[in-house]
Design an enzyme around this catalytic site. Structure first.
Site, mmCIF file in Angstrom:
data_model
loop_
_atom_site.group_PDB
_atom_site.id
_atom_site.type_symbol
_atom_site.label_atom_id
_atom_site.label_comp_id
_atom_site.label_asym_id
_atom_site.label_seq_id
_atom_site.Cartn_x
_atom_site.Cartn_y
_atom_site.Cartn_z
ATOM 1 N N HIS A 165 0.828 -1.210 0.000
ATOM 2 C CA HIS A 165 0.000 0.000 0.000
ATOM 3 C C HIS A 165 0.863 1.261 0.000
ATOM 4 O O HIS A 165 2.091 1.210 0.094
ATOM 5 C CB HIS A 165 -0.940 -0.002 1.216
ATOM 6 C CG HIS A 165 -0.226 0.029 2.541
ATOM 7 N ND1 HIS A 165 0.289 1.194 3.078
ATOM 8 C CD2 HIS A 165 0.058 -0.949 3.445
ATOM 9 C CE1 HIS A 165 0.851 0.941 4.245
ATOM 10 N NE2 HIS A 165 0.731 -0.365 4.497
ATOM 11 N N SER A 239 1.313 4.204 -5.127
ATOM 12 C CA SER A 239 1.932 5.431 -4.619
ATOM 13 C C SER A 239 3.300 5.158 -3.984
ATOM 14 O O SER A 239 4.179 4.600 -4.635
ATOM 15 C CB SER A 239 0.974 6.105 -3.627
ATOM 16 O OG SER A 239 1.414 7.390 -3.272
ATOM 17 N N ASP A 384 -4.573 13.077 -11.360
ATOM 18 C CA ASP A 384 -3.796 12.901 -10.128
ATOM 19 C C ASP A 384 -3.046 14.192 -9.805
ATOM 20 O O ASP A 384 -2.170 14.621 -10.555
ATOM 21 C CB ASP A 384 -2.803 11.754 -10.297
ATOM 22 C CG ASP A 384 -2.234 11.269 -8.972
ATOM 23 O OD1 ASP A 384 -2.100 12.091 -8.044
ATOM 24 O OD2 ASP A 384 -1.910 10.074 -8.859
ATOM 25 N N HIS A 412 -5.661 10.431 -7.484
ATOM 26 C CA HIS A 412 -4.674 9.576 -6.824
ATOM 27 C C HIS A 412 -5.320 8.377 -6.121
ATOM 28 O O HIS A 412 -4.739 7.293 -6.081
ATOM 29 C CB HIS A 412 -3.881 10.407 -5.817
ATOM 30 C CG HIS A 412 -2.644 9.731 -5.326
ATOM 31 N ND1 HIS A 412 -1.570 9.441 -6.145
ATOM 32 C CD2 HIS A 412 -2.297 9.271 -4.091
ATOM 33 C CE1 HIS A 412 -0.617 8.853 -5.438
ATOM 34 N NE2 HIS A 412 -1.032 8.725 -4.205
#
Length: 450
Positions: A165, A239, A384, A412
Site C-alpha cells: 500500500h 503510490s 492525479d 490519486h
C-alpha cells in the site's frame, strides 16, 4: 477599446493576481516557520518534563553528519537529507541556539520509560498491540487459493502476489477493493499477501527505528518472503509503495514475475539533490488545493506535524465516535480509519526516508530492471494532483518496454477506489500474461540470501 489594450489589461490583472498569491503564500509559510520553531522549544520542555529527556528532532543541523556513521556506510540505511535540508528562516537566525545549550534533562519532572509510544502518541490496545508479541513482524493478510476442480485440470502450484500500500494507508486498501472482486479462476490460482508496512496499520511502530527503505525491505522479507518460501511472485503497489516494490524487485529480479505500479512517484534528478527535489515536487509550498497545503505542512514542519498527529491520531477513538454519530453509520470507511493508524515518528521518517530519500536510488533500480527485462505495467489517473502523470512518463523513458495505462477521470485514490472491479480484471490479465515467468526452478534462491 482596442483588442491590444484589452489584452494588456488582462495580462496586468493576471500578473497582479499571481503576485498577490505569491506574497500571501510567502507570508503564510513565514508564519509557519516561526510557529514550528516555537513548537520545537515547547516540545523540548514537554518531553523533558514528561519522559525525562527531550526527544531529538531535526532542527539541529549539527546532527546531519551523524547519519552516515550511524548507517555503517549503507546508503539505503541513511536518514534522508530532506530531513535536515528543510529551510526555516527563524531556525537559521539562531532562534534555537540558546535552548540547545540548556540542560533540559535537569528540568525533568517525572521519568516515564515507555518504549512503545511517546506521550503524544495513542497508547490504546489496538495501537500498541504489536508490542505484546515477541516477534517484530508485519501484519500480513493472506488469502490462500480456493480448492479447484482438479477432475478437469492438472493441479499446479499457485502463483503468489504481494500487495504494497501507499502512504497513510494499510492492507485494507487491497483487502477491501481487490480481494472481494477476484474471479473464481483467480481465487483458485493465486495466493495473495497484503502487508501493513512498518509503522502503519496493525504493524509495529517502534520508536527507535528510522523507517528507512532498508528497514521496510527487511521487514517484508522476514514477514512474507522467507516464512512463506516465496521463490516467484507478482508485485502490486500504489503510490509510495511503488518505491518499495521497485527496490524489492531490484533485489529479487529473477523471482519477480510482474510488477504493477499504480500512481508511482519518480522525479529524475542528480543523486546529490534527489531527496530535496522530490520534497519540493511532492510537497510544494502551496495554499491551494487544501490537500497539497496539508501535505506541505506535514512534510516541511516536523513539530506542526506532531501537533496534528497529537490532535487527530492520539484521539482517533474520539474522532471515530463523532464521525459515526454524524454519519449515522456503525462502520466507517477503511480509508478514514487508516489515516490515524500511525505515529508521527513513523509517518515523518517514512515520508522523508522512503519517498524523498528513496529517489536517489530509483535510477539504479530502474536501470537494473531494464537490463533484466522485468515485466512492468503502470496505471495512472489523468487527474492525479498528488503524483503527476509525468512520473509515469519518466519511468517509461527509463524503461521503454514498460506499459503505461492512463485511467481517465481518476485521481490519486480514485484510480483504485470507485473502479475496483475494473482494476481487478486488469490485474488478473497482467498476472495471467506473465504467469510462471518468475524463477520457479531454483527453490533455494530465497534461503540462499540468508
Amino acid at each position: 477599446m482596442s483588442p491590444s489594450t484589452d489584452m494588456d489589461g488582462r495580462t496586468l490583472r493576471t500578473r497582479a493576481r499571481r503576485f498577490f498569491v505569491s506574497l500571501l503564500t510567502s507570508l503564510v509559510f513565514l508564519f509557519l516557520d516561526f510557529l514550528d520553531a516555537s513548537l520545537c522549544v515547547l516540545y523540548r520542555f514537554l518531553d523533558a518534563f514528561i519522559e525525562g529527556k527531550p526527544s531529538p528532532c531535526y532542527c539541529d543541523k549539527n546532527r546531519a553528519g551523524e547519519r552516515s556513521s550511524a548507517s555503517g556506510g549503507d546508503e539505503e540505511s541513511e536518514v534522508s537529507e530532506s530531513l535536515y535540508g528543510r529551510r526555516n528562516v527563524f531556525r537559521e537566525m539562531g532562534m534555537l541556539r540558546l535552548v540547545e545549550r540548556w540542560d533540559l534533562s535537569g528540568s525533568a519532572g517525572r521519568v516515564v520509560t515507555n518504549h512503545r509510544s511517546r506521550w503524544s502518541d495513542c497508547g490504546c490496545d489496538s495501537c500498541v498491540s504489536w508490542a505484546c508479541s515477541g516477534a517484530l513482524k508485519l501484519h500480513v493478510v493472506v488469502q490462500e487459493p480456493l480448492p479447484g476442480d482438479f477432475s478437469v485440470q492438472v493441479q499446479k502450484a499457485p502463483e503468489n502476489v504481494i500487495f504494497v500500500h501507499g502512504f497513510l494507508s494499510s492492507s485494507s486498501l487491497w483487502t477491501e477493493s481487490v480481494f472481494p472482486n477476484l474471479s473464481e479462476s483467480a481465487r483458485a490460482n493465486y495466493r495473495l499477501f497484503a502487508v501493513d508496512l512498518l509503522g502503519f496499520g496493525r504493524s509495529p511502530k517502534p520508536r527507535d527505528c528510522a523507517y528507512t527503505l532498508k528497514d521496510h525491505l527487511g521487514m517484508i522479507e522476514r514477514s512474507v518472503i522467507i516464512p512463506y518460501r516465496l521463490n516467484s511472485f507478482h508485485l502490486v503497489a500504489h503510490s509510495m509503495g511503488c518505491i518499495i516494490a521497485l527496490a524489492l524487485a531490484a533485489e529479487y529480479t529473477e523471482s519477480v514475475a510482474s510488477i504493477t505500479l499504480i500512481a508511482p512517484p519518480y522525479f529524475p534528478s542528480s543523486e546529490s539533490n534527489a531527496s530535496l527535489t522530490a520534497l519540493e515536487k511532492i510537497a510544494e509550498k502551496r495554499l491551494w488545493p487544501p490537500l497539497l497545503f496539508g501535505s506541505a505542512v506535514m512534510s516541511w514542519y516536523e513539530h506542526l506535524g506532531r501537533c496534528v498527529c497529537f490532535l487527530v491520531c492520539r484521539n482517533h477513538r474520539t474522532w471515530e465516535r463523532i464521525l459515526k454519530l454524524v454519519t449515522r453509520r456503525s462502520d466507517l470507511h477503511f480509508s478514514l480509519i487508516d489515516l490515524t493508524r500511525h505515529t508521527h515518528h513513523s509517518a515523518l521518517h517514512t515520508m522523508h526516508n522512503v519517498i524523498c530519500g528513496g529517489m536517489k536510488f530509483m535510477d539504479n533500480y530502474l536501470e537494473g530492471l531494464r537490463k533484466s527485462r522485468a515485466r512492468i505495467v503502470i496505471f495512472h489517473g489523468d487527474r492525479d494532483e498528488v503524483v503527476p502523470m509525468e512520473c509515469s512518463d519518466n519511468i517509461k523513458m527509463k524503461i521503454p518496454h514498460a506499459e503505461v495505462d492512463i485511467i481517465p477521470n481518476a485521481n490519486h485514490t480514485r484510480v483504485i477506489l470507485g473502479r475496483e472491479k475494473a482494476l481487478t480484471r486488469k490485474l488478473e490479465h497482467v498476472w495471467a500474461r506473465f504467469a510462471g515467468l518468475g524463477q520457479e526452478s531454483d527453490r533455494g534462491l530465497v534461503l540462499a540470501r540468508w
